[in-house]
Design a protein around this motif. Structure first.
Motif, short mmCIF file in Angstrom:
data_model
loop_
_atom_site.label_atom_id
_atom_site.label_comp_id
_atom_site.label_asym_id
_atom_site.label_seq_id
_atom_site.Cartn_x
_atom_site.Cartn_y
_atom_site.Cartn_z
N VAL A 19 -33.53 7.41 -1.94
CA VAL A 19 -31.85 7.51 -1.62
C VAL A 19 -31.11 6.88 -1.36
CG1 VAL A 19 -32.60 8.43 0.11
CG2 VAL A 19 -30.47 9.47 -0.86
N THR A 20 -29.95 6.75 -1.05
CA THR A 20 -29.00 6.65 -0.69
C THR A 20 -27.19 6.58 -0.16
OG1 THR A 20 -29.10 4.18 -2.22
CG2 THR A 20 -27.01 3.46 -0.75
N LEU A 21 -28.23 6.91 1.10
CA LEU A 21 -26.63 7.10 1.93
C LEU A 21 -25.37 6.11 2.01
CD1 LEU A 21 -28.99 8.74 5.04
CD2 LEU A 21 -28.44 9.42 2.51
N SER A 22 -24.55 6.26 1.58
CA SER A 22 -22.96 5.99 1.41
C SER A 22 -21.94 5.73 3.44
CB SER A 22 -21.98 6.97 0.46
OG SER A 22 -22.79 6.47 -0.54
N CYS A 23 -21.19 4.77 3.12
CA CYS A 23 -20.73 5.13 4.60
C CYS A 23 -19.94 3.51 4.54
CB CYS A 23 -21.69 3.82 5.70
SG CYS A 23 -20.49 3.72 6.80
N THR A 24 -18.65 3.59 5.05
CA THR A 24 -17.88 3.05 4.92
C THR A 24 -16.75 2.82 6.70
OG1 THR A 24 -16.33 3.94 3.96
CG2 THR A 24 -16.72 3.33 2.64
N TYR A 25 -16.06 1.40 6.59
CA TYR A 25 -15.59 1.46 8.48
C TYR A 25 -14.60 0.36 8.07
CZ TYR A 25 -17.87 -3.41 8.07
OH TYR A 25 -17.86 -4.81 7.46
N ASP A 26 -13.35 0.57 8.96
CA ASP A 26 -12.22 -0.08 8.54
C ASP A 26 -12.33 -0.88 10.54
OD1 ASP A 26 -8.90 0.76 8.73
OD2 ASP A 26 -9.84 -1.11 8.10
N THR A 27 -12.29 -1.93 10.82
CA THR A 27 -11.55 -2.34 11.88
C THR A 27 -10.75 -4.11 11.35
OG1 THR A 27 -13.19 -3.42 13.27
CG2 THR A 27 -13.57 -4.05 11.21
N SER A 28 -10.22 -4.63 12.62
CA SER A 28 -9.51 -6.00 12.57
C SER A 28 -10.34 -6.93 13.72
CB SER A 28 -8.31 -5.20 12.77
OG SER A 28 -7.86 -4.91 14.14
N GLU A 29 -11.49 -6.42 13.84
CA GLU A 29 -12.56 -6.64 14.59
C GLU A 29 -13.35 -8.40 13.80
OE1 GLU A 29 -14.57 -4.62 17.28
OE2 GLU A 29 -13.57 -5.20 18.70
N SER A 30 -13.45 -9.35 14.14
CA SER A 30 -14.19 -10.25 13.47
C SER A 30 -15.79 -10.22 13.24
CB SER A 30 -13.92 -11.60 13.02
OG SER A 30 -13.64 -12.18 15.04
N ASP A 31 -16.03 -9.75 15.02
CA ASP A 31 -17.68 -9.94 15.32
C ASP A 31 -17.88 -8.57 15.74
OD1 ASP A 31 -19.13 -11.36 18.28
OD2 ASP A 31 -19.98 -10.89 15.93
N TYR A 32 -18.92 -7.52 14.95
CA TYR A 32 -19.38 -6.69 15.56
C TYR A 32 -20.80 -6.89 14.60
CZ TYR A 32 -17.47 -5.98 10.62
OH TYR A 32 -17.31 -6.31 9.03
N TYR A 33 -21.07 -5.28 15.38
CA TYR A 33 -22.84 -5.28 14.00
C TYR A 33 -22.32 -3.96 13.71
CZ TYR A 33 -24.53 -8.32 17.66
OH TYR A 33 -24.74 -9.29 18.75
N LEU A 34 -23.44 -3.52 12.63
CA LEU A 34 -23.58 -2.51 11.69
C LEU A 34 -24.75 -1.64 12.36
CD1 LEU A 34 -21.72 -3.03 8.58
CD2 LEU A 34 -20.36 -1.76 10.36
N PHE A 35 -25.49 -0.71 12.26
CA PHE A 35 -26.21 0.26 12.54
C PHE A 35 -26.35 1.70 11.99
CE2 PHE A 35 -26.66 -2.04 16.06
CZ PHE A 35 -25.64 -2.42 16.99
N TRP A 36 -27.17 1.95 11.30
CA TRP A 36 -27.99 3.43 10.96
C TRP A 36 -28.52 3.90 12.12
CZ3 TRP A 36 -26.03 6.20 6.89
CH2 TRP A 36 -25.40 6.29 6.51
#
Lengths: 114, 113
Positions: A19-36
């Motif tokens: 199964v695949t869970l979807s996620c989109t995000y928006d940011t103007s930062e260049s340095d970041y992390y993403l988590f589940w």
């Protein structure tokens, strides 16, 4: 301001399937992390997988992998060989390297059918 | 991994009273901790950033006088819900970052009757 969107309130998968869970995000930062994160009925937050934005290679943790598309600001989670214990609420989260804050998506409730 | 302990796990209080929730980092020092609120089957909403030795930074729309935050040491942050009302009933979760990873407390279920 950063935003995280999960457009699937509920998903269902048969045991042993993928199964695949979807996620989109928006940011103007260049340095970041993403988590589940996984949140079972106990409500304890459990880290599933982490992706550093500067890394092009998609993160993988055993049966869990992500598809990180930085230009599209997309960060989906793939769960392979689904198990009954995977049933939970899953949150996608954006982490600012600057402030350390986490911004969460709305969550996706995953049901695993035996 | 690092451990964050939150206490109490659940609390029931009468309307108009105050209740304090503690968040401790057990095996690391945390100059910054975060407080979240979560309604049933909803997402975690960041309420404030707790800064050791200085004032907390509140997110827009969060009442500073209602939710008092104190971060008096490198291992302890407290959230006090003042003059609690039934609408303050919720699940409150704290977190602290250690080596670019967030560690969460067990959460506190607050019920105001």
């Amino acid at each position: 301001a950063q935003t995280v969107t999960q457009s699937q309130p509920e998903m269902s998968v048969q045991e042993a399937e993928t199964v695949t869970l979807s996620c989109t995000y928006d940011t103007s930062e260049s340095d970041y992390y993403l988590f589940w994160y996984k949140q079972p009925p106990s409500r304890q937050m459990i880290l599933v997988i982490r992706q550093e934005a500067y890394k092009q290679q998609n993160a993988t943790e055993n049966r869990f992998s992500v598809n990180f598309q930085k230009a599209a600001k997309s960060f989906s989670l793939k769960i392979s060989d689904s198990q009954l214990g995977d049933a939970a609420m899953y949150f996608c989260a954006y982490g600012s390297s600057n402030t350390g804050k986490l911004i969460f998506g709305q969550g996706t409730t995953l049901q695993v059918k035996p | 991994g690092a451990v964050v302990s939150q206490h109490p796990s659940w609390v029931i209080c009468k309307s108009g009273t105050s209740v304090k929730i503690e968040c401790r980092s057990l095996d690391f020092q945390a100059t910054t901790m975060f407080w979240y609120r979560q309604f049933p089957k909803q997402s975690l909403m960041l309420m404030a950033t707790s800064n050791e030795g200085s004032k907390a930074t509140y997110e827009q729309g969060v009442e500073k006088d209602k939710f008092l935050i104190n971060h008096a040491s490198l291992t302890l942050s407290t959230l006090t819900v003042t003059s609690a009302h039934p609408e303050d009933s919720s699940f409150y979760i704290c977190s602290a970052n250690h080596r670019a990873e967030a560690f969460f407390g067990q959460g506190t279920r607050l019920t105001v009757v």
